[in-house]
Design a protein around this motif. Structure first.
Motif, short mmCIF file in Angstrom:
data_model
loop_
_atom_site.label_atom_id
_atom_site.label_comp_id
_atom_site.label_asym_id
_atom_site.label_seq_id
_atom_site.Cartn_x
_atom_site.Cartn_y
_atom_site.Cartn_z
N MET A 13 0.85 -1.19 0.00
CA MET A 13 0.00 0.00 0.00
C MET A 13 0.89 1.24 0.00
O MET A 13 2.07 1.17 0.31
CB MET A 13 -0.91 0.01 1.22
N TYR A 14 0.30 2.36 -0.31
CA TYR A 14 1.04 3.62 -0.38
C TYR A 14 0.04 4.76 -0.25
O TYR A 14 -1.18 4.56 -0.28
CB TYR A 14 1.79 3.73 -1.71
N VAL A 15 0.56 5.97 -0.17
CA VAL A 15 -0.29 7.14 -0.24
C VAL A 15 0.52 8.29 -0.84
O VAL A 15 1.73 8.37 -0.63
CB VAL A 15 -0.84 7.53 1.15
N ARG A 16 -0.14 9.11 -1.62
CA ARG A 16 0.53 10.29 -2.16
C ARG A 16 0.41 11.43 -1.16
O ARG A 16 -0.69 11.76 -0.70
CB ARG A 16 -0.09 10.71 -3.50
N ILE A 17 1.53 12.05 -0.84
CA ILE A 17 1.56 13.25 0.00
C ILE A 17 2.17 14.36 -0.84
O ILE A 17 3.38 14.36 -1.10
CB ILE A 17 2.40 13.04 1.28
N SER A 66 1.24 10.98 7.96
CA SER A 66 1.29 10.12 6.77
C SER A 66 0.41 8.89 6.94
O SER A 66 -0.32 8.51 6.01
CB SER A 66 2.74 9.69 6.50
N PHE A 67 0.43 8.27 8.11
CA PHE A 67 -0.38 7.07 8.32
C PHE A 67 -1.86 7.40 8.39
O PHE A 67 -2.71 6.60 7.99
CB PHE A 67 0.08 6.33 9.56
N ASN A 68 -2.20 8.59 8.88
CA ASN A 68 -3.59 9.02 8.83
C ASN A 68 -4.05 9.19 7.38
O ASN A 68 -5.16 8.81 7.01
CB ASN A 68 -3.78 10.33 9.59
N ALA A 69 -3.16 9.75 6.56
CA ALA A 69 -3.47 9.93 5.13
C ALA A 69 -3.60 8.57 4.45
O ALA A 69 -4.47 8.38 3.59
CB ALA A 69 -2.39 10.77 4.46
#
Length: 206
Positions: A48-52, A120-123
């Protein structure tokens, strides 16, 4: 001018090199694949990942071989593909997929600040399912058990295919359907891990 290493050579007219497209693909996807070389062998890890903003945040367990590799500054590639449809032609060789894809190259840098990691983990939680951020705030010990890295959106190339199948050299077959089928990702059935008040409401669109 796009760096030669990043240029799309197969169907270059489908290439995309703009940040807007990169952000669109990253925001639409949930799983990516991280590729690197270790001891002369290729390694590929789904995650998993997220864009910040203009970076991709990826994470793994702290003090693992993967974390050590990333902390050492090894070059990586991170890929995400969104399948938008199936392309069916009269000839098998012209079957295809309609898709959006992105490959990011570079060096991921550690994110050590506790506040930045928590944000970041919230995002990431909200990216997996909107509304989940902050439900169970991570403790300092839990944050320390995870290594977080930021991969900048500087070296990347995207690609997109849309529309019907390519025309073949043979005439259409009267008994064979040809065209393209759009796909959508929607929630199917909820399976509770324990007794809970209610299943989460579906979030549209996916």
């Amino acid at each position: 001018m796009v760096d030669e290493r990043l240029q799309v050579r197969g169907y270059p007219q489908r290439a995309r090199y703009d940040l807007e497209f990169a952000a669109q693909v990253l925001d639409a996807g949930r799983m990516g694949h991280l590729a690197m070389t270790r001891d002369g062998y290729p390694h590929l890890v789904p995650m998993m990942y997220v864009r910040i903003e203009d970076s991709v945040h990826i994470h793994c367990r702290a003090k693992t071989p993967l974390a050590t590799d990333l902390e050492s500054g090894t070059r990586i590639a991170f890929a995400v593909t969104i399948v938008d449809g199936i392309v069916l032609a009269n000839e098998v060789r012209f079957h295809s997929m309609n898709y959006r894809s992105l490959v990011v190259h570079g060096i991921a840098t550690p994110v050590a600040d506790e506040s930045a990691k928590r944000s970041s983990f919230n995002a990431l939680a909200a990216h997996v399912w909107p509304g989940r951020a902050g439900l169970t705030p991570a403790t300092t010990e839990q944050l320390a058990s995870v290594a977080l890295f930021s991969l900048p959106l500087v070296e990347f190339s995207g690609k997109q295919r849309t529309g019907p199948p390519l025309a073949g050299i043979t005439p259409p077959l009267p008994d064979v359907w040809a065209g393209h089928v759009d796909l959508e990702e929607i929630p199917a059935e909820f399976h509770s891990a324990h007794e809970s008040p209610a299943a989460p409401e579906p979030i549209w669109p996916f």
